[in-house]
Design a protein around this motif. Structure first.
Motif, mmCIF file in Angstrom:
data_model
loop_
_atom_site.group_PDB
_atom_site.id
_atom_site.type_symbol
_atom_site.label_atom_id
_atom_site.label_comp_id
_atom_site.label_asym_id
_atom_site.label_seq_id
_atom_site.Cartn_x
_atom_site.Cartn_y
_atom_site.Cartn_z
ATOM 1 N N HIS A 1 25.530 99.761 64.206
ATOM 2 C CA HIS A 1 25.886 98.444 64.737
ATOM 3 C C HIS A 1 27.030 97.834 63.925
ATOM 4 C CE1 HIS A 1 25.461 94.060 65.233
ATOM 5 N NE2 HIS A 1 25.259 94.020 63.931
ATOM 6 N N GLU A 2 26.931 97.888 62.615
ATOM 7 C CA GLU A 2 27.997 97.360 61.762
ATOM 8 C C GLU A 2 29.312 98.091 62.015
ATOM 9 O OE1 GLU A 2 26.828 97.514 57.703
ATOM 10 O OE2 GLU A 2 25.206 96.053 57.935
ATOM 11 N N ARG A 3 29.219 99.367 62.237
ATOM 12 C CA ARG A 3 30.412 100.175 62.494
ATOM 13 C C ARG A 3 31.148 99.680 63.729
ATOM 14 N NH1 ARG A 3 30.038 106.791 63.144
ATOM 15 N NH2 ARG A 3 32.255 107.256 62.860
ATOM 16 N N LEU A 4 30.399 99.304 64.770
ATOM 17 C CA LEU A 4 31.026 98.794 65.990
ATOM 18 C C LEU A 4 31.871 97.564 65.692
ATOM 19 C CD1 LEU A 4 31.312 98.577 69.135
ATOM 20 C CD2 LEU A 4 29.346 97.023 69.016
ATOM 21 N N TRP A 5 31.307 96.610 64.946
ATOM 22 C CA TRP A 5 32.020 95.360 64.722
ATOM 23 C C TRP A 5 33.130 95.510 63.694
ATOM 24 C CZ3 TRP A 5 31.851 92.489 68.617
ATOM 25 C CH2 TRP A 5 30.738 92.542 69.462
ATOM 26 N N GLU A 6 33.028 96.517 62.839
ATOM 27 C CA GLU A 6 34.138 96.822 61.932
ATOM 28 C C GLU A 6 35.329 97.380 62.705
ATOM 29 O OE1 GLU A 6 32.285 99.437 59.175
ATOM 30 O OE2 GLU A 6 31.328 97.841 58.024
ATOM 31 N N LEU A 7 35.066 98.293 63.625
ATOM 32 C CA LEU A 7 36.180 98.864 64.403
ATOM 33 C C LEU A 7 36.767 97.821 65.351
ATOM 34 C CD1 LEU A 7 35.527 99.774 67.632
ATOM 35 C CD2 LEU A 7 34.102 101.435 66.470
ATOM 36 N N THR A 8 35.908 96.936 65.872
ATOM 37 C CA THR A 8 36.413 95.853 66.724
ATOM 38 C C THR A 8 37.319 94.927 65.923
ATOM 39 O OG1 THR A 8 34.402 95.954 68.085
ATOM 40 C CG2 THR A 8 35.756 93.967 68.270
ATOM 41 N N THR A 9 36.890 94.611 64.695
ATOM 42 C CA THR A 9 37.703 93.765 63.816
ATOM 43 C C THR A 9 39.052 94.413 63.534
ATOM 44 O OG1 THR A 9 35.695 92.876 62.768
ATOM 45 C CG2 THR A 9 37.778 92.592 61.582
ATOM 46 N N ASP A 10 39.040 95.713 63.239
ATOM 47 C CA ASP A 10 40.282 96.427 62.935
ATOM 48 C C ASP A 10 41.248 96.391 64.122
ATOM 49 O OD1 ASP A 10 39.340 97.022 60.423
ATOM 50 O OD2 ASP A 10 38.696 99.057 60.942
ATOM 51 N N ILE A 11 40.715 96.538 65.324
ATOM 52 C CA ILE A 11 41.563 96.508 66.518
ATOM 53 C C ILE A 11 42.126 95.107 66.744
ATOM 54 C CG2 ILE A 11 41.525 96.705 69.047
ATOM 55 C CD1 ILE A 11 39.506 99.033 68.654
ATOM 56 N N LEU A 12 41.297 94.091 66.561
ATOM 57 C CA LEU A 12 41.760 92.720 66.767
ATOM 58 C C LEU A 12 42.827 92.325 65.755
ATOM 59 C CD1 LEU A 12 38.396 90.953 67.646
ATOM 60 C CD2 LEU A 12 40.283 91.480 69.194
ATOM 61 N N LYS A 13 42.754 92.903 64.555
ATOM 62 C CA LYS A 13 43.759 92.592 63.534
ATOM 63 C C LYS A 13 45.156 93.018 63.974
ATOM 64 C CE LYS A 13 40.928 92.679 59.329
ATOM 65 N NZ LYS A 13 40.580 93.460 58.105
ATOM 66 N N THR A 14 45.229 93.972 64.866
ATOM 67 C CA THR A 14 46.538 94.457 65.324
ATOM 68 C C THR A 14 47.141 93.565 66.402
ATOM 69 O OG1 THR A 14 45.637 95.885 67.082
ATOM 70 C CG2 THR A 14 45.790 96.825 64.851
ATOM 71 N N ILE A 15 46.360 92.662 66.963
ATOM 72 C CA ILE A 15 46.889 91.834 68.050
ATOM 73 C C ILE A 15 46.794 90.331 67.792
ATOM 74 C CG2 ILE A 15 46.463 93.599 69.811
ATOM 75 C CD1 ILE A 15 43.960 92.086 70.623
ATOM 76 N N VAL A 16 45.926 89.918 66.864
ATOM 77 C CA VAL A 16 45.800 88.496 66.538
ATOM 78 C C VAL A 16 46.673 88.196 65.321
ATOM 79 C CG1 VAL A 16 44.242 86.633 65.863
ATOM 80 C CG2 VAL A 16 43.446 88.403 67.449
ATOM 81 N N PRO A 17 47.550 87.204 65.395
ATOM 82 C CA PRO A 17 48.406 86.867 64.248
ATOM 83 C C PRO A 17 47.571 86.597 62.998
ATOM 84 C CG PRO A 17 49.139 85.700 66.211
ATOM 85 C CD PRO A 17 47.839 86.353 66.566
ATOM 86 N N SER A 18 48.043 87.085 61.852
ATOM 87 C CA SER A 18 47.277 86.979 60.604
ATOM 88 C C SER A 18 46.961 85.542 60.233
ATOM 89 C CB SER A 18 48.044 87.656 59.466
ATOM 90 O OG SER A 18 49.328 87.077 59.324
ATOM 91 N N ASP A 19 47.873 84.602 60.552
ATOM 92 C CA ASP A 19 47.617 83.205 60.197
ATOM 93 C C ASP A 19 46.610 82.542 61.131
ATOM 94 O OD1 ASP A 19 49.250 83.244 62.409
ATOM 95 O OD2 ASP A 19 50.550 81.610 61.720
#
Length: 204
Positions: free
Chosen positions: A64-82
């Motif tokens: 379960h944690e793995r799912l949300w870690e990979l989701t976070t990693d993908i979102l980091k590529t499209i959501v501005p860091s700020d």
């Protein structure tokens, strides 16, 4: 697995089912009981033309944690860091839960129905979504009946390929929704209801 008995009567669970976001990494019931709830829901929830097109993946604890870690990693590529802090908090909240139910619809089943019943071919994808929605509601309500809270998320199609690759799932499985669940640690806000006289009509 034996006969399923829910902790609450059905309509009580329906009334009390809410979107719960503050969840802990704990469960009041065993993993075996969770699997029994899901198994009975998949077996007995109706589907269009008895297609039985819904596919379920249950992820617990580390998976379960793995799912949300990979989701976070993908979102980091499209959501501005700020602007990512709020997204990170949301991801951490989901990750802090006990497990996630992934809902898929098997497109190979839908395509076969389209070939066999050409008259309805444009309706089968719609009915597939109805089928998935019923499974989502039944599983969500069943979890609620046993003291678990959940919410329904839709990070598809962003995470589809990574999810299929990570858990070696069939290409024909189309991800529809993600349902993180765990023991609630806070009560939801009061829910407002629009007037039922505008939502229900009765004719005799």
């Amino acid at each position: 697995m034996g006969e399923l008995h829910l902790g609450k009567d059905f309509l009580t669970a329906v009334r009390e089912r809410r979107s719960m976001y503050a969840l802990s990494k704990a469960s009041p019931i065993s993993d075996e009981r969770i699997l029994q709830l899901v198994t009975d829901a998949v077996k007995y929830t109706p589907s269009a033309f008895n297609s039985q097109s819904t596919r379920i993946v249950v992820l617990l604890l580390e998976q379960h944690e793995r799912l949300w870690e990979l989701t976070t990693d993908i979102l980091k590529t499209i959501v501005p860091s700020d602007q990512f802090e709020q997204t990170q908090q949301r991801m951490d909240g989901f990750k802090n839960a006990y497990g996630t139910v992934l809902f898929f619809e098997d497109q190979s089943v839908i395509e076969e129905l389209q070939r066999n019943f050409a008259l309805y071919q444009d309706r089968f994808p719609v009915w597939s979504q109805h089928t998935s929605a019923m499974h989502q509601f039944v599983i969500w309500t069943a979890l609620e009946s046993e003291g678990l809270g959940a919410s329904l998320q839709h990070y598809n199609p962003l995470i589809d390929k990574k999810v299929k690759d990570t858990w070696n799932l069939s290409e024909s499985w189309q991800l529809v929704a993600q349902m993180p669940f765990g023991t609630p640690v806070a009560s939801p806000a009061e829910k407002e209801f629009t007037s039922l006289e505008h939502r229900i009509r009765v004719f005799k």
